[in-house]
Scaffold this active site. Structure first.
Site, PDB file in Angstrom:
ATOM      1  N   GLY A 136     144.392  61.210  11.228  1.00 11.29           N
ATOM      2  CA  GLY A 136     143.057  60.649  11.324  1.00 11.29           C
ATOM      3  C   GLY A 136     142.699  59.858  10.074  1.00 11.29           C
ATOM      4  N   CYS A 137     141.661  59.043  10.184  1.00 10.68           N
ATOM      5  CA  CYS A 137     141.305  58.136   9.086  1.00 10.68           C
ATOM      6  C   CYS A 137     140.705  58.880   7.892  1.00 10.68           C
ATOM      7  CB  CYS A 137     140.370  57.041   9.589  1.00 10.68           C
ATOM      8  SG  CYS A 137     138.911  57.632  10.476  1.00 10.68           S
TER       9      CYS A 137
END
Length: 327
Positions: A136-137
């Site tokens: 995920g970012c």
């Protein structure tokens, strides 16, 4: 295969969103990639450039509603909780590598035969992987800031994190909090202390420092800009600034997309690139870390391509030598 001259055939599933569009933008200039098809049931037979206007004149493909599995790798740019269903419903040949950009395979026990694709943590595993769960970012920005401390087994106190992200981090679907009139000139906290990426971050930290059980106090903030993540992190430490900086430089010395400094960092240094910049300082007994990434590139599509490069034995930076726009 001779990776220096091979063109790998790529399929993209879910090519209408922000990550799909960013993936196509970068792949277009990758010297070892041939985009075979871009799948979207809702936009089948429509030009890809009708959705991604920036690709007009660069990509003449139309969306397809059938997947031809005569490819080498497929990127899944699907909404969370749908990628697993797609994989289970599709007869994907064993020889086709899968890179999933959703969260469906990131956490144990859901890994199955997917490797968690943070190269700065799992590079060796990525190189031999068949399938990748792309991180995920927010998780990418925060993990990269904390991994050297966990590697040294010196994450001994609660960690306090404040992170701000651009509107593209929420995806392409419109809601009140992504609407221009709400977001412009505005900031807000969301999912305080309960963000979904906390488990992902903890999973990686305990891989390096088994038994890590301290709190990860994460406060995410919606920013009034389009793209990028800045995470400000602090935790107690008895180390000096020079010693911590050397620790970080040593940990990342073989990782081409990470730059470590004791100077201030900002989003404009990384937006549009696959770079991570981490500022490291010790202030009054606290290690203070600032990590900046582009959420759509290193936080999603660029990291997915970085993983693809490693999986096929290509130079890690190929196709990703992107320059930020500093002004």
């Amino acid at each position: 295969m001779d990776s220096r001259s091979t063109k790998y055939r790529v399929g993209v599933v879910g090519g209408t969103g922000f990550t799909g569009g960013e993936l196509l933008r970068i792949l277009l200039h990758h010297p070892h990639v041939q985009i075979s098809w871009i799948f979207s049931r809702n936009h089948a037979s429509k030009p890809v450039s009708s959705v991604h206007l920036d690709l007009e004149g660069h990509l003449n493909d139309v969306f397809v509603d059938q997947c031809d599995w005569e490819i080498d790798v497929v990127f899944l740019c699907l909404p969370h909780e749908t990628a697993r269903d797609f994989v289970n419903a599709s007869n994907i040949p064993q020889e086709v590598k899968i890179i999933d950009l959703s969260r469906d395979y990131r956490l144990e026990p859901n890994h199955e035969n997917f490797i968690y694709g943070l190269p700065e943590l799992n590079r060796k595993k990525v190189k031999s992987a068949k399938n990748i769960a792309n991180p995920g970012c927010f998780a990418t920005a925060i993990q990269l800031a904390l991994l050297p401390l966990a590697h040294q087994k010196i994450l001994l106190h609660d960690v306090h994190i404040t992170g701000i992200t651009g509107s593209t981090g929420a995806g392409k679907g419109l809601s009140e909090t992504t609407h221009f009139t709400w977001r412009t000139g505005n900031v807000s906290v969301y999912k305080a202390l309960k963000h979904q990426h906390i488990s992902e971050i903890r999973q990686s930290l305990t891989q390096l420092q088994p038994g890590f059980s301290q709190r990860l106090n994460f406060i995410p903030i919606r920013g009034n800009f389009t793209r990028g993540i800045l995470a400000s992190i602090y935790t107690e430490s008895e180390w000096s600034s020079d010693d911590v900086l050397q620790l970080y430089e040593k940990y990342f010395e073989e990782h081409p997309f990470v730059r470590v400094t004791d100077l201030p960092v900002d989003l404009k240094q990384v937006v549009g690139t696959n770079m991570v910049r981490i500022s490291v300082n010790v202030i009054d007994g606290m290690v203070h870390l600032v990590s900046v990434i582009d959420n759509l590139v290193k936080g999603a599509s660029g990291q997915a391509i970085q993983n693809m490069n490693l999986m096929f034995g290509l130079p890690e930076q190929i196709g990703l030598e992107l320059k930020s726009i500093a002004y």
